[in-house]
Design a protein around this motif. Structure first.
Motif: not given
Ligand code: ZN
Ligand code: GDP
Length: 456
Positions: A229, A269, A271
């Protein structure tokens, strides 16, 4: 020319300083006379701006406005065009549009103004497509390509290539009627060879052009906490691309578009929106797999402060079928930050190894250039190199033209019958004609123009 008059709101929805209603067609002038009352009475004159009011059927003012009349053929569509600029709120613009429709115009379909410009011969198909590319460009490099194409260089090149092929085709077609004659086609070989080289030259730049125009997708993968990130944010800081928001995805990934050396690169990403308690999933394997699906490039992130472990290997293996750049992040913590360690994995498609410190931005420029080089298969565009084929549609048509021109040349060398040669040559000519729109069907036009927004 069309016998109906189309109208649409040409400005985006929402509030703005002005909102524009555009009309095109034979009744544009008459409709404008009916709905617009200039402050100083008198007819609208071509290419002059008039100040006044949009009025309802009873003559009561709806909004204060400016009205421009562009008489055919000196207009965007080559038809009579009228543009009414009123206040840029939803209501004034929509009431003006409603008034124009009530006065006899029909609501335009997406891209219909541009389609008319094409059908009326003001622009060719490559320029029509470029209009959309100019509107949608996300980087200045992409915009430069679109504007060059709008200027007509590609149309001209393709027309020249077709012109070179017409004479050999006419000659061969004439010969079909005299099959018994043993004909030397040799005299046309140089022209055919030159055309083929021209097509190949256009094709050579297409892969790069398409990357600039369409952009690419790069997935950041790696164990949790290696700095994915942080790298995403560091790359976005280089330069965020101008993008219109896309509706959110339901996947456990986050996507942001960075402008890396002129290429709009969607960085994915892994995430997790929800944190998992499943120990395997805590490694982010499934999320990495999702991020990699459909990505053009993998950015495999490792923590330089610790030796790579089995978890790193599991994720690395997911990238083995993708072009990959390996990133040693957290260089600030290691003792010799200038030393880029080699890859710990025998990666079959490793394009580069880069050392970064995501938190300070060190190495991010190098990473950005590595990504753009990997996507372009070489160096980025130099200034002024905007003459690149940048659409898969054009590339595919050029590819077909090249294949059939090669067949023509091979046939000439082997002395096959004239009708076979003429057949291949015709296919090549038509493939080129599809690019500029000289040889296209309705369905192709539909697919191209429905990608536009209404009012363009
Ligand atoms: Zn991350
Ligand atoms: P992710 O889980 O892979 O997305 O990792 P994050 O980007 O969330 O980073 C995890 C932690 O490592 C955070 O505390 C970051 O501040 C830190 N971090 C990321 N990159 C670096 C770096 O280059 N150097 C140092 N010292 N810390 C970093």
């Amino acid at each position: 020319m069309h016998d109906d008059t189309i109208a649409a709101i040409a400005t985006p929805p929402g509030e703005g300083g002005i909102g524009v209603v555009r009309l095109s067609g034979p009744q544009a002038y008459t409709i404008a006379q009916a709905v617009f009352r200039p402050l100083h009475p008198g007819p609208l004159r071509p290419h002059r701006l008039r100040y006044g009011y949009v009025v309802d059927a009873s003559g009561a003012p709806i909004d204060e406005a400016l009205c421009t009349y562009m008489r055919a053929p000196r207009s965007f569509t080559r038809e009579d065009v009228v543009e009414i600029s009123c206040h840029g709120g939803a209501l004034p613009v929509q009431m003006t549009l409603a008034r124009v429709l009530a006065a006899g115009a029909r609501l335009a379909r997406p891209g219909e103004f541009t389609l008319r410009a094409f059908l009326n011969g003001r622009i060719d198909l490559t320029q029509a497509e470029a209009t959309l590319d100019v509107i949608r460009a996300q980087t200045t490099a992409g915009l430069a390509l679109a504007q060059a194409q709008l200027g007509g260089w590609l149309a001209q090149e393709v027309r020249d290539l077709r012109a070179q092929l017409l004479e050999p085709l006419a000659y061969l077609t004439a010969l079909i009627d005299f099959p018994e004659d043993e004909v030397p086609h040799q005299e046309y070989l140089p022209a055919l060879q030159t055309s083929l080289e021209g097509v190949e030259r256009l094709l050579a730049g297409a892969a790069q052009g398409i990357v600039y125009r369409q952009g690419a997708r790069a997935a950041l993968v790696g164990r949790p906490n290696v700095g994915k990130s942080s790298l995403l944010n560091a790359l976005l800081r280089v330069q965020r691309a101008i993008v219109t928001p896309i509706p959110g995805t339901t996947r456990d990934t986050l996507e942001e578009t960075a402008n890396l050396d002129g290429i709009p690169v969607v960085l994915i990403d892994t995430a997790g929106i929800r944190e998992s308690h499943d120990p395997v999933e805590q490694l982010g394997v499934e999320r990495s797999r999702q991020a990699l699906a459909g990505a053009d490039l993998a950015l495999l992130v490792l923590d330089a402060t610790v030796p790579p472990g089995p978890a790193d290997r599991v994720i690395a293996e997911l990238t083995y079928d993708k072009p990959t750049i390996l990133i040693w992040n957290k260089q600030d913590v290691v003792h010799n930050p200038d030393l880029v360690a080699p890859s710990p994995f025998e990666h079959p498609h490793l394009l580069g190894v880069v050392a970064t410190t995501a938190t300070t931005g060190a190495g991010i420029d190098t990473l950005s250039h590595s990504i753009s080089r990997a996507l372009l298969g070489g160096a980025p565009l130099g200034a002024g190199a905007a003459h690149l084929v940048s659409s898969p549609r054009h590339r595919d048509a050029l590819q077909r033209a090249a294949d059939h021109l090669r067949a023509v040349l091979a046939s000439c060398a082997q002395g096959v019958t004239v009708d076979l040669v003429a057949g291949d040559l015709t296919v090549a000519l038509n493939a080129l004609g599809e690019i500029t729109g000289e040889a296209v069907g309705e369905d192709l036009l539909d697919t191209i123009f429905t990608r536009f927004c209404i009012g363009k």
